[in-house]
Design a protein around this motif. Structure first.
Motif, mmCIF file in Angstrom:
data_model
loop_
_atom_site.group_PDB
_atom_site.id
_atom_site.type_symbol
_atom_site.label_atom_id
_atom_site.label_comp_id
_atom_site.label_asym_id
_atom_site.label_seq_id
_atom_site.Cartn_x
_atom_site.Cartn_y
_atom_site.Cartn_z
ATOM 1 N N ASP A 1 0.812 -1.215 0.000
ATOM 2 C CA ASP A 1 0.000 0.000 0.000
ATOM 3 C C ASP A 1 0.845 1.266 0.000
ATOM 4 O O ASP A 1 0.434 2.301 -0.541
ATOM 5 N N GLN A 2 2.015 1.208 0.606
ATOM 6 C CA GLN A 2 2.863 2.388 0.681
ATOM 7 C C GLN A 2 3.281 2.855 -0.713
ATOM 8 O O GLN A 2 3.340 4.059 -0.988
ATOM 9 N N SER B 1 0.360 4.701 -2.203
ATOM 10 C CA SER B 1 0.209 6.018 -1.571
ATOM 11 C C SER B 1 1.221 7.009 -2.131
ATOM 12 O O SER B 1 0.901 8.182 -2.356
ATOM 13 N N ASP C 1 0.411 10.528 -4.045
ATOM 14 C CA ASP C 1 0.940 11.810 -3.577
ATOM 15 C C ASP C 1 1.559 12.630 -4.706
ATOM 16 O O ASP C 1 1.757 13.840 -4.560
ATOM 17 N N VAL D 1 -6.409 1.432 1.408
ATOM 18 C CA VAL D 1 -5.527 2.483 0.896
ATOM 19 C C VAL D 1 -6.161 3.200 -0.290
ATOM 20 O O VAL D 1 -5.987 4.412 -0.454
ATOM 21 N N GLN E 1 -8.461 5.698 1.019
ATOM 22 C CA GLN E 1 -7.737 6.773 1.683
ATOM 23 C C GLN E 1 -7.176 7.797 0.700
ATOM 24 O O GLN E 1 -7.195 9.004 0.970
ATOM 25 N N VAL E 2 -6.675 7.346 -0.452
ATOM 26 C CA VAL E 2 -5.938 8.254 -1.336
ATOM 27 C C VAL E 2 -6.625 8.503 -2.673
ATOM 28 O O VAL E 2 -6.106 9.250 -3.510
ATOM 29 N N LYS F 1 -6.777 11.881 -4.447
ATOM 30 C CA LYS F 1 -5.594 12.472 -5.079
ATOM 31 C C LYS F 1 -5.451 12.038 -6.538
ATOM 32 O O LYS F 1 -4.565 12.521 -7.236
#
Length: 319
Positions: free
Chosen positions: A94-95, A98, A102, A121, A124-125, A128
């Protein structure tokens, strides 16, 4: 080239022009050969000019997760916010997703097949990813209707979605009509939708057709519970339906003509027949960057010519 008695040198081309030229080279050549030619070429490949479109989908099939993470961070950072297209296979966590989100303010095309990302995830993002117009989340086993709904709510300009699965990856599911409903209720601007081998019903597809009036291509190959009447489909004059019958590779000659928004599909019916989907790719290169190497060390080796010929990163051979 000589003009008015003057010779124009390649190293005097503006970075934008160099970037357009270098895009025709392989990733390995851009990262390891071009920087050694001259300072102006090195500046061109370390700036955003070469990295507005990043396609490492083939390369990423053969590298370790930690190496993929480092490469993504390096290339996306170089895009300096101008990233428009990203194609990569097998995000490890997931990182990684993300980090992409970003840096997605200009991103339009995002292809992430076989990635280990979660519903959580994506929820969450997803906000964006507002500029994304084409998304490929094929073979992403850990996401479902929740993620698709979040994407649909935030990606208001989404015109193409590829959500192809392998039958063995959905064998434990009773139905994926919730994914069809999420698409139908949140993605009204879709023009291309690929859902091969999803466990969806005729009702789910009818919901999509009812709520996505701009749809031009619908791929339901291998969706055996879908029964569409030919006369009904003819009511949608712009719509081309592929499936649910699965044809072989040679029967797909016209496929590229249908896929105007993402290029040709890389996941044909013979992938299933050959048992290719879900395969654990062989590690072609075991000599990746060492874990204790910093990104600065890696960049120095690539761009300052330090021990470049014996760099710790081994590139897979081209097919």
């Amino acid at each position: 080239m000589e003009e008015d008695g003057e010779i124009r040198h390649w190293d005097e081309l503006i970075p934008d022009a160099l970037g357009l030229i270098f895009k025709n080279l392989s990733l390995q050549e851009i990262l390891t050969v071009i920087p050694r030619v001259c300072k102006s070429w090195r500046r061109a490949v370390t700036g955003p000019y070469c990295w507005q479109d990043i396609d490492i989908e083939q390369w990423s099939q053969h590298c370790r997760p930690e190496t993929l993470d480092r490469m993504l961070q390096m290339l996306i950072n170089r895009s300096s916010g101008s990233l428009r297209k990203l194609c990569v296979t097998g995000l490890p966590n997931d990182q990684s997703f993300s980090f992409i989100a970003d840096n997605a303010k200009s991103l339009q095309t995002l292809r992430l097949p076989r990635s280990e990302i979660s519903d959580a995830v994506v929820e969450q993002v997803a906000g964006k990813l507002f500029s994304v117009t084409f998304l490929d989340v094929s073979y992403c086993r850990n996401i479902g209707a929740t993620a698709l709904e979040a994407i649909g709510k935030h990606c208001k300009s989404l015109m193409g979605l590829r959500r192809t699965m392998h039958p063995l990856e959905v064998i434990d599911k009773l139905s994926q009509d919730d994914e069809a409903l999420a698409i139908a209720t949140t993605m009204p601007k879709l023009k291309q939708l690929e859902m091969a081998y999803l466990l969806i019903s005729t009702e789910g597809v009818l919901k999509i057709l009812e709520n996505c009036p701009k749809l031009e291509l619908l791929d339901v190959r291998g969706c055996w519970n879908v029964k569409l009447d030919d006369n009904f489909v003819k009511k949608f004059s712009r719509l081309k339906v592929v499936g649910p019958l699965v044809v072989d590779y040679f029967g797909m000659k016209g496929w590229d003509d249908c896929s105007n928004y993402s290029g040709s599909s890389g996941y044909l019916a013979w992938d299933f027949i050959a048992g290719d989907v879900g395969v654990d790719y062989d590690e072609i290169s075991d000599g990746d960057w060492e874990d204790d190497q910093s990104m600065e060390d890696v960049e120095m080796r690539f761009y300052d010519g330090f021990d470049l010929d014996n760099a710790a990163f081994d590139w897979p051979l081209s097919p």
